[in-house]
Scaffold this motif. Structure first.
Motif, PDB file in Angstrom:
ATOM      1  N   HIS A 172      71.735  45.541  42.015  1.00 53.38           N
ATOM      2  CA  HIS A 172      70.428  45.252  41.417  1.00 53.38           C
ATOM      3  C   HIS A 172      69.606  44.195  42.138  1.00 53.38           C
ATOM      4  CE1 HIS A 172      71.151  47.949  38.131  1.00 53.38           C
ATOM      5  NE2 HIS A 172      72.325  47.391  37.905  1.00 53.38           N
ATOM      6  N   ALA A 173      70.087  43.682  43.261  1.00 56.68           N
ATOM      7  CA  ALA A 173      69.310  42.725  44.051  1.00 56.68           C
ATOM      8  C   ALA A 173      68.600  43.457  45.187  1.00 56.68           C
ATOM      9  CB  ALA A 173      70.215  41.638  44.624  1.00 56.68           C
ATOM     10  N   LEU A 174      67.340  43.123  45.407  1.00 57.73           N
ATOM     11  CA  LEU A 174      66.604  43.670  46.532  1.00 57.73           C
ATOM     12  C   LEU A 174      67.200  43.153  47.847  1.00 57.73           C
ATOM     13  CD1 LEU A 174      63.007  43.310  45.090  1.00 57.73           C
ATOM     14  CD2 LEU A 174      64.045  45.454  45.853  1.00 57.73           C
ATOM     15  N   PRO A 175      66.920  43.821  48.963  1.00 54.48           N
ATOM     16  CA  PRO A 175      67.433  43.320  50.245  1.00 54.48           C
ATOM     17  C   PRO A 175      67.045  41.873  50.511  1.00 54.48           C
ATOM     18  CG  PRO A 175      66.584  45.550  50.489  1.00 54.48           C
ATOM     19  CD  PRO A 175      66.228  45.115  49.101  1.00 54.48           C
ATOM     20  N   CYS A 176      65.841  41.498  50.108  1.00 56.23           N
ATOM     21  CA  CYS A 176      65.397  40.107  50.191  1.00 56.23           C
ATOM     22  C   CYS A 176      65.398  39.564  48.768  1.00 56.23           C
ATOM     23  CB  CYS A 176      64.003  40.029  50.807  1.00 56.23           C
ATOM     24  SG  CYS A 176      63.389  38.345  51.022  1.00 56.23           S
ATOM     25  N   ALA A 177      66.382  38.743  48.436  1.00 51.27           N
ATOM     26  CA  ALA A 177      66.562  38.335  47.033  1.00 51.27           C
ATOM     27  C   ALA A 177      67.160  36.939  46.941  1.00 51.27           C
ATOM     28  CB  ALA A 177      67.456  39.337  46.307  1.00 51.27           C
ATOM     29  N   GLU A 178      67.024  36.375  45.743  1.00 50.27           N
ATOM     30  CA  GLU A 178      67.602  35.075  45.425  1.00 50.27           C
ATOM     31  C   GLU A 178      68.420  35.215  44.147  1.00 50.27           C
ATOM     32  OE1 GLU A 178      66.173  30.409  44.695  1.00 50.27           O
ATOM     33  OE2 GLU A 178      64.686  32.024  44.827  1.00 50.27           O
ATOM     34  N   VAL A 179      69.532  34.513  44.088  1.00 51.20           N
ATOM     35  CA  VAL A 179      70.393  34.507  42.900  1.00 51.20           C
ATOM     36  C   VAL A 179      70.655  33.061  42.525  1.00 51.20           C
ATOM     37  CG1 VAL A 179      72.628  35.180  41.922  1.00 51.20           C
ATOM     38  CG2 VAL A 179      71.471  36.694  43.555  1.00 51.20           C
ATOM     39  N   LEU A 180      70.417  32.731  41.250  1.00 53.78           N
ATOM     40  CA  LEU A 180      70.637  31.379  40.746  1.00 53.78           C
ATOM     41  C   LEU A 180      71.678  31.425  39.627  1.00 53.78           C
ATOM     42  CD1 LEU A 180      66.923  30.162  40.479  1.00 53.78           C
ATOM     43  CD2 LEU A 180      68.556  29.608  42.302  1.00 53.78           C
ATOM     44  N   ILE A 181      72.793  30.746  39.823  1.00 52.73           N
ATOM     45  CA  ILE A 181      73.872  30.719  38.840  1.00 52.73           C
ATOM     46  C   ILE A 181      74.208  29.263  38.506  1.00 52.73           C
ATOM     47  CG2 ILE A 181      76.261  31.340  38.312  1.00 52.73           C
ATOM     48  CD1 ILE A 181      74.521  33.787  38.638  1.00 52.73           C
ATOM     49  N   VAL A 182      74.098  28.894  37.233  1.00 56.13           N
ATOM     50  CA  VAL A 182      74.531  27.574  36.794  1.00 56.13           C
ATOM     51  C   VAL A 182      76.006  27.664  36.411  1.00 56.13           C
ATOM     52  CG1 VAL A 182      74.269  25.760  35.078  1.00 56.13           C
ATOM     53  CG2 VAL A 182      72.244  26.895  35.995  1.00 56.13           C
ATOM     54  N   ASP A 183      76.816  26.837  37.057  1.00 57.82           N
ATOM     55  CA  ASP A 183      78.261  26.860  36.828  1.00 57.82           C
ATOM     56  C   ASP A 183      78.744  25.487  36.377  1.00 57.82           C
ATOM     57  OD1 ASP A 183      81.000  27.680  36.915  1.00 57.82           O
ATOM     58  OD2 ASP A 183      81.182  26.718  38.879  1.00 57.82           O
ATOM     59  N   PRO A 184      79.324  25.378  35.178  1.00 57.82           N
ATOM     60  CA  PRO A 184      79.820  24.080  34.697  1.00 57.82           C
ATOM     61  C   PRO A 184      81.203  23.741  35.244  1.00 57.82           C
ATOM     62  CG  PRO A 184      80.145  25.717  33.002  1.00 57.82           C
ATOM     63  CD  PRO A 184      79.464  26.429  34.150  1.00 57.82           C
ATOM     64  N   ARG A 221      76.953  22.654  38.555  1.00 55.51           N
ATOM     65  CA  ARG A 221      76.245  22.906  39.807  1.00 55.51           C
ATOM     66  C   ARG A 221      75.322  24.097  39.663  1.00 55.51           C
ATOM     67  NH1 ARG A 221      80.870  21.920  44.468  1.00 55.51           N
ATOM     68  NH2 ARG A 221      82.137  20.489  43.246  1.00 55.51           N
ATOM     69  N   MET A 222      74.234  24.034  40.404  1.00 52.81           N
ATOM     70  CA  MET A 222      73.406  25.209  40.601  1.00 52.81           C
ATOM     71  C   MET A 222      73.868  25.874  41.888  1.00 52.81           C
ATOM     72  SD  MET A 222      71.016  27.367  39.962  1.00 52.81           S
ATOM     73  CE  MET A 222      69.953  26.682  38.693  1.00 52.81           C
ATOM     74  N   LEU A 223      74.302  27.104  41.783  1.00 51.42           N
ATOM     75  CA  LEU A 223      74.691  27.894  42.950  1.00 51.42           C
ATOM     76  C   LEU A 223      73.491  28.759  43.322  1.00 51.42           C
ATOM     77  CD1 LEU A 223      78.238  29.004  41.719  1.00 51.42           C
ATOM     78  CD2 LEU A 223      77.614  26.934  43.000  1.00 51.42           C
ATOM     79  N   ARG A 224      72.873  28.435  44.427  1.00 53.88           N
ATOM     80  CA  ARG A 224      71.664  29.145  44.858  1.00 53.88           C
ATOM     81  C   ARG A 224      72.002  29.999  46.075  1.00 53.88           C
ATOM     82  NH1 ARG A 224      66.253  26.639  47.680  1.00 53.88           N
ATOM     83  NH2 ARG A 224      64.866  28.418  47.323  1.00 53.88           N
ATOM     84  N   TYR A 225      71.956  31.305  45.869  1.00 52.38           N
ATOM     85  CA  TYR A 225      72.262  32.273  46.923  1.00 52.38           C
ATOM     86  C   TYR A 225      70.972  32.927  47.400  1.00 52.38           C
ATOM     87  CZ  TYR A 225      76.842  31.931  44.608  1.00 52.38           C
ATOM     88  OH  TYR A 225      77.998  31.482  44.026  1.00 52.38           O
ATOM     89  N   GLN A 226      70.848  33.116  48.699  1.00 51.71           N
ATOM     90  CA  GLN A 226      69.668  33.777  49.243  1.00 51.71           C
ATOM     91  C   GLN A 226      70.083  34.820  50.281  1.00 51.71           C
ATOM     92  OE1 GLN A 226      67.323  30.188  50.449  1.00 51.71           O
ATOM     93  NE2 GLN A 226      65.756  31.046  49.099  1.00 51.71           N
ATOM     94  N   ARG A 227      69.301  35.895  50.307  1.00 52.68           N
ATOM     95  CA  ARG A 227      69.538  36.962  51.287  1.00 52.68           C
ATOM     96  C   ARG A 227      68.197  37.478  51.786  1.00 52.68           C
ATOM     97  NH1 ARG A 227      72.676  42.209  49.245  1.00 52.68           N
ATOM     98  NH2 ARG A 227      70.640  42.612  48.268  1.00 52.68           N
TER      99      ARG A 227
END
Length: 230
Positions: A172-184, A221-227
């Motif tokens: 469900h992520a576009l080829p150019c995408a960002e994912v933000l996950i808050v992890d305790p 932490r905020m886990l910030r993924y980019q593609r």
């Protein structure tokens, strides 16, 4: 609401207007008279978790309140629970879809949308354990399409050896995408980070350790993924 007790409270979101939220009274609530939750693999012990107000969801909502809107951006919240972050950006005018696998999530979302005098917010059934993105009962359309931004809070609560969440994101992520996950800091992010790298995402970890005005501490932490970003 029948079968279980709820409460209402005002939730402060730094950088945004407060949200009026109806949630389950406590973690002892349970009602599954039609067996819908059981059919989805949701046990009586985990049934109330969707309807609780979690600190990580406030952290994600705060982050989204401060993040600039991107014109034309499509946003998907996974494992949304009470969907604080979705409501924050929806109120700002963003194109956001909330998703979860619990059969009562949409009911609570609609109730909280009404409590905050917001327009309807799109909701889709999103079970990342379902590789085919199907649903267990009619009338609940599943997540479809691809998104520029996928967000979630406290979704790394199990080891996920088979990579179900990262697989859902890959679909469900576009080829150019960002994912933000808050992890305790639950301890399962290392394997998830590797799987996200395998599907082309780079990672930036941001410390979210903080203390609010009441002296309540948050560690995570905020886990910030980019593609595909320059």
């Amino acid at each position: 609401m029948p079968g279980y007790q709820t409460k209402q409270e005002c939730v402060a979101i730094p950088g945004a207007d407060d949200l009026h939220i109806e949630s389950l009274l406590d973690r002892q609530q349970y009602a599954d008279p039609l067996g819908e939750a059981a059919a989805l693999g949701i046990s009586s012990a985990t049934w109330p978790l969707f309807g609780m107000l979690w600190p990580s969801s406030v952290q994600l909502a705060t982050w989204m309140a401060e993040r600039p809107l991107v014109p034309g951006e499509r946003i998907l919240e996974v494992g949304c629970g009470l969907a604080l972050a979705s409501m924050v950006v929806h109120r700002q005018g963003a194109d956001v879809t909330a998703s979860d696998c619990h059969p009562l999530t949409e009911t609570f979302l609609n109730r909280n949308i009404d409590l905050n005098s917001l327009s309807p917010l799109p909701y889709r059934h999103g079970n990342w354990g379902d590789d085919a993105d199907t649903v267990a009962s009619p009338g609940r359309p599943a997540v479809s399409g691809r998104f520029d931004l996928i967000i979630g809070s406290d979704v790394l609560y199990e080891r996920d050896e088979s990579g179900k969440l990262s697989g859902f994101i890959a679909r469900h992520a576009l080829p150019c995408a960002e994912v933000l996950i808050v992890d305790p800091n639950r301890g399962n992010r290392s394997a998830f980070n590797k799987r996200m790298a395998d599907i082309g995402f780079t990672l930036d970890e941001i410390n979210l350790n903080s203390e609010d005005s009441d002296g309540v501490r948050y560690k995570g932490r905020m886990l910030r993924y980019q593609r595909g970003h320059a």
